[in-house]
Design an enzyme around this catalytic site. Structure first.
Site, PDB file in Angstrom:
ATOM      1  N   ASP A   1      43.935  29.151  42.593  1.00  0.00           N
ATOM      2  CA  ASP A   1      42.864  30.150  42.700  1.00  0.00           C
ATOM      3  C   ASP A   1      41.507  29.506  42.991  1.00  0.00           C
ATOM      4  O   ASP A   1      40.533  30.201  43.238  1.00  0.00           O
ATOM      5  CB  ASP A   1      42.791  30.967  41.400  1.00  0.00           C
ATOM      6  CG  ASP A   1      41.993  32.255  41.549  1.00  0.00           C
ATOM      7  OD1 ASP A   1      41.917  32.786  42.672  1.00  0.00           O
ATOM      8  OD2 ASP A   1      41.441  32.727  40.540  1.00  0.00           O
TER       9      ASP A   1
ATOM     10  N   SER B   1      38.822  38.181  42.677  1.00  0.00           N
ATOM     11  CA  SER B   1      40.196  38.183  43.183  1.00  0.00           C
ATOM     12  C   SER B   1      40.820  39.545  42.932  1.00  0.00           C
ATOM     13  O   SER B   1      40.685  40.112  41.845  1.00  0.00           O
ATOM     14  CB  SER B   1      41.019  37.106  42.478  1.00  0.00           C
ATOM     15  OG  SER B   1      40.469  35.819  42.695  1.00  0.00           O
TER      16      SER B   1
ATOM     17  N   GLN C   1      46.020  35.414  49.188  1.00  0.00           N
ATOM     18  CA  GLN C   1      45.153  36.163  48.272  1.00  0.00           C
ATOM     19  C   GLN C   1      44.189  37.039  49.056  1.00  0.00           C
ATOM     20  O   GLN C   1      43.673  36.632  50.102  1.00  0.00           O
ATOM     21  CB  GLN C   1      44.343  35.202  47.397  1.00  0.00           C
ATOM     22  CG  GLN C   1      43.473  35.892  46.359  1.00  0.00           C
ATOM     23  CD  GLN C   1      42.577  34.916  45.605  1.00  0.00           C
ATOM     24  OE1 GLN C   1      41.484  34.606  46.044  1.00  0.00           O
ATOM     25  NE2 GLN C   1      43.069  34.409  44.481  1.00  0.00           N
TER      26      GLN C   1
END
Length: 298
Positions: free
Chosen positions: A213, A237, A287
């Site tokens: 991430d 996110s 993502q």
């Protein structure tokens, strides 16, 4: 993960990182992950993903490593509080095991995650080639880069850099706010933990879920010269997917090759490929995140 004025050695940082990745069984199918040490504000999404994966992994036999996970962030997490993880044992098949996890804080879900585990099998093989990049030893750390241009960097970013972290990252291309020159939406980032993580492959996979991430969402901002520390931007996110193809060690250098093929409508889509130093592709990541321009009042 610690107060910015403390000097913490790498071994201590690594032990704290392992504590963050490790969840405690509190009841059948219920697990608890600790709060971020000295944390404040919103939880880091990678931490919640990693703890959810650790909870799911504790319900699966050791001979079935995780090969994919897909998570949706529903609410901001509270970094000052622990997280409860409820695991649903959806299926235990002949070669695949599937699990669902709900992360809960303050009585409400903050993350839904699905994970799949697979026994090792032989099969046909191919992979992308690793790009030719500058080796990590020839790249400056972000701290060293910041020392050369402190007067040009946002105070919030400098405070973030000053906080000791268990993961070392070295970028081939200086990203915003180091360099705000619009450039293609591509990043090459070497990373590794600063200390030895031991030999448990489950821990290395949880660590990769955590680190995957880092930096990914910012790739969609490279053409626009924007950074997380900018007061006119809001980032978060929205979902996160990780596919793990092979074994690796996160305490050895791994290359994160990121790109963003699209951004629009206050969202940015980002992809990543992760290679070992000898060129094995061990993971893929995708993502989408919120990248919203906001107007501050006053």
């Amino acid at each position: 993960m610690a107060d910015e004025h403390q000097q913490i050695d790498d071994a201590t940082l690594t032990r704290a990182f392992v504590d963050v990745l490790t969840v405690e069984r509190i009841e059948e199918n219920f697990y608890r992950g600790i709060a971020t040490p000295q944390g404040r504000g919103r939880s880091f999404g990678g931490q919640v993903i990693a703890q959810a994966l650790s909870a799911a992994t504790m319900t699966v036999p050791d001979d079935r490593p995780v090969h994919s996970l897909h998570g949706y962030f529903m609410r901001p997490g509270d970094a000052t509080q622990p997280v409860l993880y409820q695991v649903e044992r959806d299926r235990d098949g002949g070669s695949f095991t599937t699990r669902r996890v709900v992360a809960i804080q303050h009585g409400a879900p903050i993350l839904n995650l699905a994970a799949s585990f697979h026994v090792a099998e032989p099969g046909l093989f191919h992979q992308d080639e690793m790009p030719e990049v500058t080796p990590p030893e020839d790249l400056p750390t972000e701290h060293a880069l910041a020392e050369t241009m402190r007067e040009d960097l946002p105070e919030m970013f400098l405070k973030w850099l000053a906080t000791p972290r268990p993961v070392e990252m070295r970028a081939e291309f200086p990203r915003p706010p180091f360099d705000r020159t619009p450039r293609p939406a591509v990043q090459h980032m070497w990373f590794r933990t600063k200390g030895n993580l031991g030999d448990d492959p489950k821990l290395h996979r949880a660590a990769l879920a955590f680190i995957s991430d880092f930096g990914l969402l910012g790739t969609s901002m490279m053409p626009h010269g924007k950074a997380f520390a900018d007061p006119d931007m809001q980032f978060a996110s929205l979902d996160h997917a990780l596919w793990i193809h092979d074994d690796f060690r996160v305490d050895e250098w791994l290359l994160y090759v990121m790109d963003s093929p699209w951004a629009g409508g206050a969202r940015g889509f980002n992809r990543g490929r992760i290679f070992t130093r000898d060129g094995r592709m061990v993971a893929n990541v995708a993502q989408e995140g919120l990248v919203r321009n906001i107007q501050r009042k006053g």
